[in-house]
Design an enzyme around this catalytic site. Structure first.
Site, PDB file in Angstrom:
ATOM      1  N   LYS A 252       5.967  -3.423   0.932  1.00  0.00           N
ATOM      2  CA  LYS A 252       4.391  -3.262   2.074  1.00  0.00           C
ATOM      3  C   LYS A 252       4.317  -4.617   1.964  1.00  0.00           C
ATOM      4  O   LYS A 252       4.135  -4.734   3.270  1.00  0.00           O
ATOM      5  CB  LYS A 252       3.646  -2.176   1.618  1.00  0.00           C
ATOM      6  CG  LYS A 252       3.308  -1.085   1.147  1.00  0.00           C
ATOM      7  CD  LYS A 252       2.300  -0.509   1.115  1.00  0.00           C
ATOM      8  CE  LYS A 252       2.063   1.519   1.473  1.00  0.00           C
ATOM      9  NZ  LYS A 252       3.382   2.325   0.894  1.00  0.00           N
TER      10      LYS A 252
ATOM     11  N   GLU B 133      -5.364  -6.262  -0.050  1.00  0.00           N
ATOM     12  CA  GLU B 133      -6.343  -6.960   1.083  1.00  0.00           C
ATOM     13  C   GLU B 133      -7.476  -6.602   1.387  1.00  0.00           C
ATOM     14  O   GLU B 133      -7.758  -5.342   0.241  1.00  0.00           O
ATOM     15  CB  GLU B 133      -4.955  -6.222   2.190  1.00  0.00           C
ATOM     16  CG  GLU B 133      -5.197  -4.941   2.562  1.00  0.00           C
ATOM     17  CD  GLU B 133      -4.272  -4.156   2.812  1.00  0.00           C
ATOM     18  OE1 GLU B 133      -3.443  -4.384   3.586  1.00  0.00           O
ATOM     19  OE2 GLU B 133      -4.158  -2.875   3.305  1.00  0.00           O
TER      20      GLU B 133
ATOM     21  N   GLU C 262       2.175   3.291  11.216  1.00  0.00           N
ATOM     22  CA  GLU C 262       0.444   2.959  10.815  1.00  0.00           C
ATOM     23  C   GLU C 262      -0.440   1.427  10.769  1.00  0.00           C
ATOM     24  O   GLU C 262       0.173   0.524  10.348  1.00  0.00           O
ATOM     25  CB  GLU C 262       0.838   3.438   9.174  1.00  0.00           C
ATOM     26  CG  GLU C 262       1.325   4.922   8.590  1.00  0.00           C
ATOM     27  CD  GLU C 262       0.606   5.815   7.597  1.00  0.00           C
ATOM     28  OE1 GLU C 262      -0.135   4.893   7.190  1.00  0.00           O
ATOM     29  OE2 GLU C 262       1.980   6.300   7.440  1.00  0.00           O
TER      30      GLU C 262
ATOM     31  N   GLU D  49       1.519  -0.477   7.533  1.00  0.00           N
ATOM     32  CA  GLU D  49       2.695  -0.668   6.745  1.00  0.00           C
ATOM     33  C   GLU D  49       3.818   0.452   7.887  1.00  0.00           C
ATOM     34  O   GLU D  49       3.075   1.230   9.401  1.00  0.00           O
ATOM     35  CB  GLU D  49       3.126   0.315   5.680  1.00  0.00           C
ATOM     36  CG  GLU D  49       2.467   2.324   6.059  1.00  0.00           C
ATOM     37  CD  GLU D  49       2.564   3.104   4.688  1.00  0.00           C
ATOM     38  OE1 GLU D  49       3.315   2.616   3.752  1.00  0.00           O
ATOM     39  OE2 GLU D  49       1.391   3.166   4.262  1.00  0.00           O
TER      40      GLU D  49
ATOM     41  N   ASN E 147       6.975   3.618   7.628  1.00  0.00           N
ATOM     42  CA  ASN E 147       7.003   4.792   7.499  1.00  0.00           C
ATOM     43  C   ASN E 147       8.441   4.734   8.161  1.00  0.00           C
ATOM     44  O   ASN E 147       8.542   5.753   9.056  1.00  0.00           O
ATOM     45  CB  ASN E 147       6.154   6.082   7.334  1.00  0.00           C
ATOM     46  CG  ASN E 147       5.107   6.126   6.386  1.00  0.00           C
ATOM     47  OD1 ASN E 147       5.887   6.128   4.875  1.00  0.00           O
ATOM     48  ND2 ASN E 147       3.984   6.580   6.634  1.00  0.00           N
TER      49      ASN E 147
ATOM     50  N   PHE F  89     -12.566  18.856  -6.669  1.00  0.00           N
ATOM     51  CA  PHE F  89     -10.984  18.082  -5.791  1.00  0.00           C
ATOM     52  C   PHE F  89      -9.792  18.374  -6.508  1.00  0.00           C
ATOM     53  O   PHE F  89      -8.634  17.994  -6.598  1.00  0.00           O
ATOM     54  CB  PHE F  89     -10.630  17.447  -4.610  1.00  0.00           C
ATOM     55  CG  PHE F  89     -11.514  17.607  -3.446  1.00  0.00           C
ATOM     56  CD1 PHE F  89     -10.856  18.653  -2.931  1.00  0.00           C
ATOM     57  CD2 PHE F  89     -13.094  16.670  -3.797  1.00  0.00           C
ATOM     58  CE1 PHE F  89     -11.943  19.109  -1.551  1.00  0.00           C
ATOM     59  CE2 PHE F  89     -13.994  17.216  -2.303  1.00  0.00           C
ATOM     60  CZ  PHE F  89     -13.420  17.957  -1.704  1.00  0.00           C
TER      61      PHE F  89
END
Length: 695
Positions: free
Chosen positions: A117, A201, A276, A293, A295, A353
């Protein structure tokens, strides 16, 4: 020349997905598996299978040398990595080439350039692509991270350099968040990807997550296949994806797509890949998008792109790896209708979750008959490598369809060793509204028992006015469910229908009971008048040969129920009486548990003459467990921050439990002193196991 045998270096639904396409192409398949997956569907589906090792991924699926050995032993001439479970490292692609085995993916150089990245952002910036402001150098320590975050300005995002899939990411709004989260981010990066480097970032608030699907061949041709909206996320893990995006205009789509293609061309990319982007939802110019990024693999959400383009991305990847040209250009790519994908996870939305594991006691995904209530429903049958030629949009009369991509079966185990995704539910319709309606109907008809699951939550999202309006950001779930999920709200019409169904089912059960032979006296008629209590509200229901009345209002419902049925379809539901509602039904104490439209409702059903006496029943009070720190999910205790005698404050981090490769910080519910500690670092904990007790 086309391949003869393909080894799929992955597991679960993506392994099954690749094998279906390979078999359709006449290519033999090889599965690899760990001990936990010895009888998994992808193993049974393959023509051959090879054991890799024990259940932990680091000892089986992530061992590239074992994958290559399996390919050589079985004579496979190509390897498809699926979603990159073996973490598509440049070295693996090179090793495949050295072994004379084709790698179904991009060239090693492109993997190296985009897989890091930090380096990919530098490359994108040099190529003139917009990147998010941040610090891309080495971060030495937590103090250094705090200094950098302060310089950028809060909020900031800390990300593992080699991370992906929502792992190795922490959002920080303050110095305390950085100090708590920096080391955890490093550990997650090292545990999941073998790389503990972290970059920081700026976090763009009210962002949308939009990605561009690419496909390229080895002859220099590369095209973009429209965009996907992936803004509905929880803990940076995508939950809902759709294509196209309700936010993106044709002009914006073209700008994003061309920039993504230029970036891919700069690294000599081919095969399937995704660029992305993070997009400012407040910027209506369509120019506020930034590179996140790339993928270098197939994405989990690829089915929605297949559904709107008519392309089989897996087949294209295989053909590209075999040296074939794409056979179409950018101008040939069309946009046909709308598609939505919901990820069905083994996690309990009613318990924050938390990950859930265990046996799939019942697993019946929606079938065509279960979606008959969606007008014109027809099963998908899968995508094919043919392009849509009817331009953007389709006739309103086109039939909606459903698709389920999975790799589990009833009786199988959801393991703590792997990703918690059980299945992907995909719908397509001419319009976004139609695709949403098909999702709601399909989720109602999805039977899943055993581990906790998020089906109710997904249905609630589909019904949410904000989702239906398309006003999405990556903060949607946190903003709309700040206090957690407690079930989708039920309107008056739904509650009346549920009350009618409960009383109707109770009548059927009573009718069967009265027919049992050998009873004393005459057979009694089943009760006609009932009191149904749902959500603490009483409904007077009368069931007769003339129909059903709820609270003195006649309902024009068509119902069928035989004792033992697990589903009831209520035909005639809704204010206009034109809806078909699928309800999952199970017997409960003094009534039934009814599940529909994103929530489960326990209906107490009593004969009208008996119901008044419930006012004299004593209500059981739940015990106070606030003094205990209880493990909320099965996992590994990786950190314990306090000892007996320590004073703690409400909200203080007490322990860290790792489950399904994610670290979960457990905090104190109240101020107190640690009375005793019942677990130690390194212990494997069961759900609801006590870790410590407070005074």
């Amino acid at each position: 020349m086309m391949f003869k045998k393909i080894l799929v270096a992955n597991r679960g639904e993506i392994a099954c997905r690749v094998m279906r396409t390979a078999k359709a192409m006449g290519i033999k398949t090889v599965a690899v598996y760990s001990d936990a997956d010895a009888r998994a569907p992808h193993v049974l589906m393959a023509d051959e299978s090879v054991r890799l090792g024990p259940a932990p991924a680091a000892e089986s699926y992530l061992k590239a040398e074992l994958i290559l050995l399996a390919a050589k032993e079985t004579g496979a001439d190509c390897i498809h990595p699926g979603y990159g479970f073996l973490s598509e490292r440049e070295s693996f692609a090179l090793a495949c080439a050295e072994a004379g085995i084709a790698f179904v993916g991009p060239p090693p150089g492109a993997i190296a350039a985009m897989g890091d990245k930090i380096e990919s952002k530098k490359l994108a910036k040099a190529a003139g692509v917009n990147v998010v402001p941040g610090y891309l150098g080495e971060i030495d320590s937590t103090d250094h991270a705090v200094e950098i975050a302060g310089g950028i300005g809060y909020p900031v995002m800390m990300k593992a350099s080699a991370g992906g899939g929502g792992k190795g990411m922490r959002l920080a709004y303050s110095e305390q968040d950085v100090r708590e989260g920096f080391e955890a981010t490093k550990r997650e990066g090292l545990a999941s990807f073998g790389d503990d480097r972290v970059f920081i970032e700026k976090f763009i608030e009210s962002p949308r997550h939009i990605e561009i699907q690419l496909i390229g061949d080895q002859h220099g041709n590369i095209v973009y296949l429209n965009e996907r909206e992936c803004s509905i996320q929880r803990r940076h893990q995508k939950v809902v994806e759709e294509a196209p995006s309700p936010f993106v205009t044709p002009k914006m789509r073209k700008a994003m797509g061309e920039q993504a293609v230029a970036l891919a061309q700069a690294v000599g990319y081919y095969s399937a890949g995704t660029v992305e982007l993070i997009v400012s939802g407040a910027d209506t110019t369509g120019e506020g998008f930034y590179f996140l990024e790339m993928n270098t693999r197939l994405q989990v959400e690829h089915p929605v792109t297949e559904e709107i383009t008519g392309l089989d991305l897996v087949e294209l990847m295989i053909r590209v790896a075999a040296g074939e040209p794409l056979g179409f250009t950018q101008d040939d790519v069309k946009l046909n209708g709308w598609s939505i994908e919901n990820r069905v996870y083994a996690e309990d939305p009613y318990r924050g979750f938390l990950p859930s594991i265990g046996r799939l006691v019942r697993y019946n995904p929606p079938l065509p008959f279960a979606l008959s209530e969606v007008e014109g429903y027809a099963p998908s049958g899968g995508a094919s490598t043919s392009l849509s030629t009817n331009g953007e949009g389709v006739a309103e009369s086109a039939e909606p369809r459903v698709r389920v991509d999975d790799g589990v079966r009833e009786g199988g185990e959801v393991s703590m060793f792997y990703d918690p995704m059980i299945a992907k539910l995909i719908t397509w319709a001419p319009t976004r509204e139609g695709a949403i309606a098909a999702q709601i109907a399909a989720l109602d008809a999805f039977e899943l028992e055993g581990p906790g699951n998020n089906i109710d939550f997904l249905s609630a999202i589909m019904q949410h006015p904000r989702f239906q309006s398309g006003a999405l950001t990556t903060g949607f779930i946190a903003e709309e469910y700040p206090d957690g999920f407690h079930g989708a709200p039920a309107d008056a019409e739904l509650l009346k229908t549920l009350a009618a169904v409960a009383a109707f089912a109770a009548t059927a059960e009573a009718d069967r009971a009265r027919r049992i032979d050998g009873q004393l006296g005459k057979r009694l008629r089943p009760p006609a008048d009932w009191v149904v209590t749902i959500d603490k509200i009483d409904h007077a229901v009368t069931v007769s040969t003339d129909g059903i009345a709820v609270d003195a209002e006649d309902l024009d419902l068509s119902l069928e129920y035989t004792p033992g049925d697990r589903m009831v379809v209520a035909d005639g539901h809704g204010a206009d009486g034109d809806e078909h509602l699928t309800i999952r039904i199970a017997k409960a104490r003094a009534g039934f548990k009814l599940t529909a439209r994103g929530a489960s409702h326990v209906a107490r059903v009593l004969p009208a003459r008996v119901a008044p006496y419930t006012a004299h029943l004593i209500e059981k009070v739940a015990p106070d467990l606030s003094k205990f720190l209880i493990c909320p999910m099965p996992g590994l205790l990786v950190r314990l921050d306090v000892a007996a005698g320590d004073k703690v404050e409400a909200g203080q981090a007490l322990a860290v439990v790792e489950a399904m490769k994610m670290e979960n910080i457990l905090r104190a519910e109240k101020t107190g002193t640690v009375k005793s500690v019942a677990a130690k670092t390194g212990d494997s904990l069961a759900v609801d196991q006590v870790i410590l007790e407070l005074d």
